[in-house]
Write an enzyme that holds these catalytic residues in place. Structure first.
Site, PDB file in Angstrom:
ATOM      1  N   TYR A 178       0.820  -1.218   0.000  1.00  0.00           N
ATOM      2  CA  TYR A 178       0.000   0.000   0.000  1.00  0.00           C
ATOM      3  C   TYR A 178       0.851   1.264   0.000  1.00  0.00           C
ATOM      4  O   TYR A 178       0.362   2.341  -0.338  1.00  0.00           O
ATOM      5  CB  TYR A 178      -0.935   0.035   1.220  1.00  0.00           C
ATOM      6  CG  TYR A 178      -2.045  -0.997   1.184  1.00  0.00           C
ATOM      7  CD1 TYR A 178      -2.262  -1.783   0.063  1.00  0.00           C
ATOM      8  CD2 TYR A 178      -2.867  -1.184   2.281  1.00  0.00           C
ATOM      9  CE1 TYR A 178      -3.274  -2.729   0.046  1.00  0.00           C
ATOM     10  CE2 TYR A 178      -3.880  -2.128   2.261  1.00  0.00           C
ATOM     11  CZ  TYR A 178      -4.077  -2.903   1.141  1.00  0.00           C
ATOM     12  OH  TYR A 178      -5.074  -3.840   1.117  1.00  0.00           O
ATOM     13  N   LYS A 232       3.444 -15.254   2.919  1.00  0.00           N
ATOM     14  CA  LYS A 232       3.456 -16.049   1.691  1.00  0.00           C
ATOM     15  C   LYS A 232       4.918 -16.291   1.324  1.00  0.00           C
ATOM     16  O   LYS A 232       5.380 -15.933   0.228  1.00  0.00           O
ATOM     17  CB  LYS A 232       2.687 -15.259   0.601  1.00  0.00           C
ATOM     18  CG  LYS A 232       2.442 -15.983  -0.687  1.00  0.00           C
ATOM     19  CD  LYS A 232       1.287 -16.962  -0.621  1.00  0.00           C
ATOM     20  CE  LYS A 232       1.148 -17.673  -1.966  1.00  0.00           C
ATOM     21  NZ  LYS A 232       0.317 -18.876  -1.894  1.00  0.00           N
ATOM     22  N   ASP A 265      -2.925 -18.040   1.937  1.00  0.00           N
ATOM     23  CA  ASP A 265      -4.038 -18.725   1.256  1.00  0.00           C
ATOM     24  C   ASP A 265      -4.651 -19.778   2.177  1.00  0.00           C
ATOM     25  O   ASP A 265      -5.874 -19.907   2.295  1.00  0.00           O
ATOM     26  CB  ASP A 265      -3.599 -19.322  -0.095  1.00  0.00           C
ATOM     27  CG  ASP A 265      -2.236 -19.994  -0.044  1.00  0.00           C
ATOM     28  OD1 ASP A 265      -1.508 -19.807   0.953  1.00  0.00           O
ATOM     29  OD2 ASP A 265      -1.884 -20.708  -0.996  1.00  0.00           O
ATOM     30  N   ASP A 320      -5.622  -6.817   5.782  1.00  0.00           N
ATOM     31  CA  ASP A 320      -6.806  -6.113   5.303  1.00  0.00           C
ATOM     32  C   ASP A 320      -7.883  -7.134   4.925  1.00  0.00           C
ATOM     33  O   ASP A 320      -9.040  -7.057   5.343  1.00  0.00           O
ATOM     34  CB  ASP A 320      -6.393  -5.277   4.077  1.00  0.00           C
ATOM     35  CG  ASP A 320      -7.454  -4.275   3.668  1.00  0.00           C
ATOM     36  OD1 ASP A 320      -8.530  -4.258   4.287  1.00  0.00           O
ATOM     37  OD2 ASP A 320      -7.208  -3.513   2.712  1.00  0.00           O
ATOM     38  N   ASP A 334     -11.249  -8.679   7.385  1.00  0.00           N
ATOM     39  CA  ASP A 334     -12.631  -8.511   6.912  1.00  0.00           C
ATOM     40  C   ASP A 334     -13.350  -9.860   6.865  1.00  0.00           C
ATOM     41  O   ASP A 334     -14.526  -9.956   7.218  1.00  0.00           O
ATOM     42  CB  ASP A 334     -12.662  -7.864   5.522  1.00  0.00           C
ATOM     43  CG  ASP A 334     -12.912  -6.359   5.612  1.00  0.00           C
ATOM     44  OD1 ASP A 334     -12.565  -5.769   6.654  1.00  0.00           O
ATOM     45  OD2 ASP A 334     -13.464  -5.781   4.656  1.00  0.00           O
TER      46      ASP A 334
END
Ligand code: NAD
Length: 353
Positions: free
Chosen positions: A138, A188, A220, A244, A248
């Site tokens: 980001y 990851k 994942d 993020d 959620d």
């Protein structure tokens, strides 16, 4: 204690007004708090042509804690990117150096039916996700859209320095120590060098916390496990983009994003406190929004910035009481409970307090 109150857009002013009622009730009871409001997001753009006006940033810097509603609205979606409401939010987090985002996902037993997952999968859930908030893809440079070989390409840079990973690791281990002493680091590292470094630093920091059991999981798999068997997790730590998305997903375990608070902390436990949801333009101005996530954000403010655990517990118990009494806003309403407005819910919490 000085609290900067930034209501923002959409349902922001409605839900923040309920949290302010709670703060005022605490003040009437002797709490030494001062509150001052300022615009942010679309409201900042409307007031000063900037989603984070200078005066708002100044107020936030001078405060001990910031209470934020939400930002965003369709009327701002066509503005140039730097003027969009969400940029105000990203900038204030960066300016205040709020690098650690704490997102609890907790299921109140009475709301087990509001979750889209089976009650036995989610009942008793108590998970804390610690998300790094000021680094990663980001913020990494270079970024942009440019023409290469005759076509447009978009690019961003996933980047973490050792020190950025180390400081969020310490926050996460400290929190894990106060909880179930199990920390799962999500990355990851099978594909990304950035994640490889993340994992190495986590293992280094773990040496300072021998009582905490550290585990590692690819993002994942974590996305799958959070839905399959969320109660296996105690505390989770992850980078900005993975956090993020995972937080959620985790929020839906508890029925409604209207129930979940968050804290974003700097190195000195100064914090910005906000519900995890957005400005919900579809229900804005209708006195329908659930204010409990914002009220629970005030409880987190007492817990993490003011270090006043008794008051934090008192606010959380007041919320538990109104839930147990059957008060529900539309998002968590089920047959047999009492549907109430945003402001009635706020009044009920103040009464329970
Ligand atoms: P959203 O969280 O605003 O809404 C998603 C859905 O959840 C909507 O149906 C909404 O009505 C419902 N909802 C959200 N909060 C609720 C509450 N307290 N009570 C009851 N229902 C609630 O997400 P979105 O629709 O993707 O985004 C809307 C706007 O909010 C966009 O402009 C987006 O950029 C912005 N946004 C802001 C933040 C933030 O300020 N932190 C976070 C996410 C999205």
């Amino acid at each position: 204690m000085k609290i900067a109150v930034l209501p923002g857009d959409g349902i922001g002013p409605e839900i923040v007004a309920q949290a302010v009622k709670v703060l005022e009730a605490l003040r009437a009871d002797g709490a030494k708090i001062e509150m001052e409001s300022a615009p942010i997001g679309g409201a900042g753009y409307d007031a000063a042509g900037d989603p984070l006006p200078d005066a708002t940033l100044k107020l936030a810097r001078a405060a001990d804690a910031v209470l934020l509603g939400a930002v965003g609205g369709v009327q701002y979606d066509t503005l140039e990117r730097p003027l969009r409401p969400e940029r105000g939010l990203l900038r204030i987090r960066k300016e205040l150096n709020l690098f650690a985002n704490l997102r609890p996902a907790l299921l109140y037993p009475e709301l087990a039916g509001a979750s889209s997952l089976k009650p036995e999968v989610v009942a008793g859930l108590d998970l804390m996700i610690v998300r790094e908030l000021t680094g990663d893809v980001y913020f990494g440079q270079p970024r942009g859209i440019e023409v290469r070989n005759g076509e447009r390409v978009g690019f961003n840079t996933m980047l973490y320095s050792e020190s950025e990973v180390r400081r969020v690791a310490h926050v996460a281990f400290d929190i894990a120590m106060k909880r179930g002493k199990r920390l799962c680091s999500v990355e990851k590292s099978n594909v990304l060098e950035c994640s490889e470094l993340w994992k190495e630093v986590m293992i280094e920091v773990a040496k300072d916390y021998p009582a905490v059991e550290l585990s590692h999981m690819y993002v994942d798999n974590a996305a799958m496990q959070i839905i399959r068997a969320p109660k296996q997790f105690d505390t989770m730590v992850t980078g900005n983009i993975f956090g993020d998305i995972l937080s959620d997903a985790a929020s839906m375990l508890s029925g409604s994003i209207g129930m979940l608070p968050s804290a974003s902390l700097d190195e000195h436990n100064k914090g910005m406190y906000e519900p995890i949801h957005g400005s919900a333009p579809d229900i804005a101005g209708k006195d329908m929004a659930n204010p409990l996530a914002t009220i629970l954000s005030v409880a987190m403010m007492y817990r993490y910035t003011f270090a006043d655990l008794a008051t934090a517990d008192r606010i959380e118990n007041a919320v538990k009481k109104v839930i147990a009494e059957g008060y529900r806003t539309g998002d968590i309403w089920t047959e047999g409970t009492q549907k109430v407005s945003c402001s009635t819910m706020g009044d009920a919490v103040v009464k329970a307090l």
